[in-house]
Design a protein around this motif. Structure first.
Motif: not given
Length: 367
Positions: A196, A202-205, A207-208, A211, A355
Motif C-alpha cells: 500500500k 493518497k492514504p485515504q484513496n 484505504d478506499h 476496502s 473515487e
C-alpha cells in the motif's frame, strides 16, 4: 547554451538508463519466482480464504501470529490438502473406469446410444422414437457422442497420468505452498502495508481501494466459489446415495455448472432425474428432484446472499468467462484464480468510478 542542452540530454539519458536498469532488475526478480508461480498462487488463495479464521486464532492465542499461522497450516493440511489429494485420486479412478468402459464398448462394436430394451424398456422406447424422428441424423449423433466421450476421457486420462508421474513434484509444490502460507498468515499484514505504501495514491484513496477490493474478493471467494463448492459437495452426496456411476465426477461438473447463467446445477440433476423416471426408478427420481430443488438450488437463495450482503458482487457472466479463461490459461488453478483476477480488475474499475468520477449507482458488472 550548448552546455545546458548537453546537461539536460545527459540527465535524460541517465534517467532512461536508470529506469531501464530498474525494469531489468525487477524482471530478473520476477523470473526467480516464476517457477514457483503455482504454489505461491495457491498459498495466496488459501490465505485470503481463511484469513478471517486466522484473525480469530490470533486473538485466541493472545496476539501470537506465529502460533496462529502454524495452526492454520496444520488445519489446511488436514482438511484441504489431504482431502484434495484423495479427491483427485478418486476422480481419476472414476474417469478411467468410465473411459475404459466406453472404449471397450466401442472396440467390441456394442456401443450404442439406445438403452438396453430388457433393462430399460421405457427409456429404450423413448430414445428409439426420438431417433426414428431424426433418422437421418442417427449416425452423425452416434459419431458425435463417441468422439466427445473419447476426447473427454483422453483429456482426463492425460491429466491423471501427469499427476501420477509427478507425485514427487506435486508433494514438493505442496510443501512450498505450506511454507508460503505460513509466512502469509504470519506477516501478511506487513506485506500489505508495504504494498500500500508503494501505491502512488493518497492514504485515504489507498484505504478506499483496499476496502473496495476486499468487498469484491469476499463476495467472489465466499459468495460464489464457496457456494459452488457446497453445491458440488451436495451433488456428490446425493448421486452417491442414489447409486449413480462416477458421483465425484458429476458432482464436480455440478459445482462448475453453478457459474453457467440461467442453467446452473440443473445441467446435471435435471437429465439425471429424467433418466431415473424414464428407467422406472420413480422413487429415486422423486428423491433427486426434491433434494435438488429444495436443498441444492436453495443455496443460491439463502447462503449466497448471506455472504455477499452489502458487498460489490460480480455479474454471473463475468464469473462464467473468468472461469473459462482461467482454466485455459492456468489449468485447474484458473478455476479459482480466474475469478480472483477479474475481481481485482473490477475492484479497480469500481474505485475509479466512485473515487474519480463520483458515481455510486450500481453498474453493469453488479447484478
Amino acid at each position: 547554451m550548448d552546455n545546458d542542452i548537453h546537461y539536460i540530454a545527459s540527465g535524460k539519458i541517465i534517467q532512461f538508463l536508470a529506469v531501464g536498469l530498474g525494469f531489468l532488475i525487477f524482471f530478473c526478480g520476477a523470473l526467480l519466482f516464476l517457477p514457483f508461480f503455482e504454489p505461491i498462487c495457491w498459498a495466496i488463495i488459501l490465505a485470503l480464504f481463511f484469513y478471517p479464521i486466522h484473525k480469530r486464532l490470533v486473538r485466541f492465542f493472545r496476539g501470537s501470529r506465529a502460533l496462529s499461522a502454524l495452526v492454520m497450516c496444520v488445519l489446511n493440511t488436514a482438511f484441504i490438502i489431504i482431502p484434495v489429494f484423495i479427491l483427485l485420486g478418486s476422480l481419476t479412478s472414476e474417469v478411467l473406469r468410465v473411459y475404459t468402459g466406453i472404449q471397450h464398448s466401442i472396440q467390441s462394436g456394442h456401443f450404442t446410444i439406445i438403452p438396453d430394451k430388457e433393462h430399460y424398456p421405457r427409456l429404450n422406447n423413448y430414445v428409439s422414437k426420438a431417433l426414428k424422428a431424426l433418422e437421418t441424423h442417427e449416425e452423425s449423433l452416434h459419431q458425435t457422442i463417441v468422439e466427445l466421450s473419447k476426447r473427454t476421457g483422453e483429456y482426463f486420462i492425460r491429466q491423471g497420468t501427469a499427476v501420477a508421474k509427478n507425485v514427487a513434484n506435486i508433494i514438493f509444490k505442496a510443501a512450498l505452498m505450506l511454507v508460503t502460507l505460513y509466512y502469509l498468515f504470519r506477516d501478511g499484514e506487513e506485506f500489505l502495508k508495504v504494498f500500500k505504501s508503494l501505491l502512488p495514491l493518497k492514504p485515504q484513496n489507498v484505504d478506499h481501494l483496499t476496502s473496495v477490493t476486499a468487498d469484491v474478493l469476499y463476495a467472489t471467494l465466499y459468495g460464489n466459489l464457496l457456494t459452488s463448492a457446497i453445491q458440488g459437495g451436495l451433488g456428490v452426496f446425493i448421486l452417491w446415495v442414489l447409486g449413480f456411476s462416477a458421483p465425484i465426477l458429476w458432482g464436480i461438473v455440478m459445482g462448475v455448472a453453478t457459474f453457467i447463467p440461467m442453467i446452473g446445477t440443473a445441467l446435471v440433476w435435471l437429465p439425471a432425474t429424467l433418466y431415473l423416471f424414464l428407467t422406472g426408478a420413480y422413487l429415486k427420481g422423486a428423491i433427486l428432484l426434491s433434494f435438488s430443488i429444495l436443498v441444492i438450488s436453495q443455496i443460491d437463495y439463502f447462503l449466497r446472499p448471506y455472504f455477499i450482503s452489502g458487498k460489490t458482487e460480480l455479474h454471473s457472466l463475468f464469473l462464467f468467462f473468468s472461469i473459462l479463461g482461467g482454466l485455459n490459461l492456468f489449468g485447474f488453478l484458473g478455476l479459482i484464480l480466474g475469478p480472483i483476477i477479474i475481481a481485482l480488475c473490477m475492484s479497480v474499475m469500481e474505485f475509479y468510478r466512485q473515487e474519480l468520477l463520483g458515481k455510486y449507482e450500481k453498474t453493469l458488472y453488479m447484478p
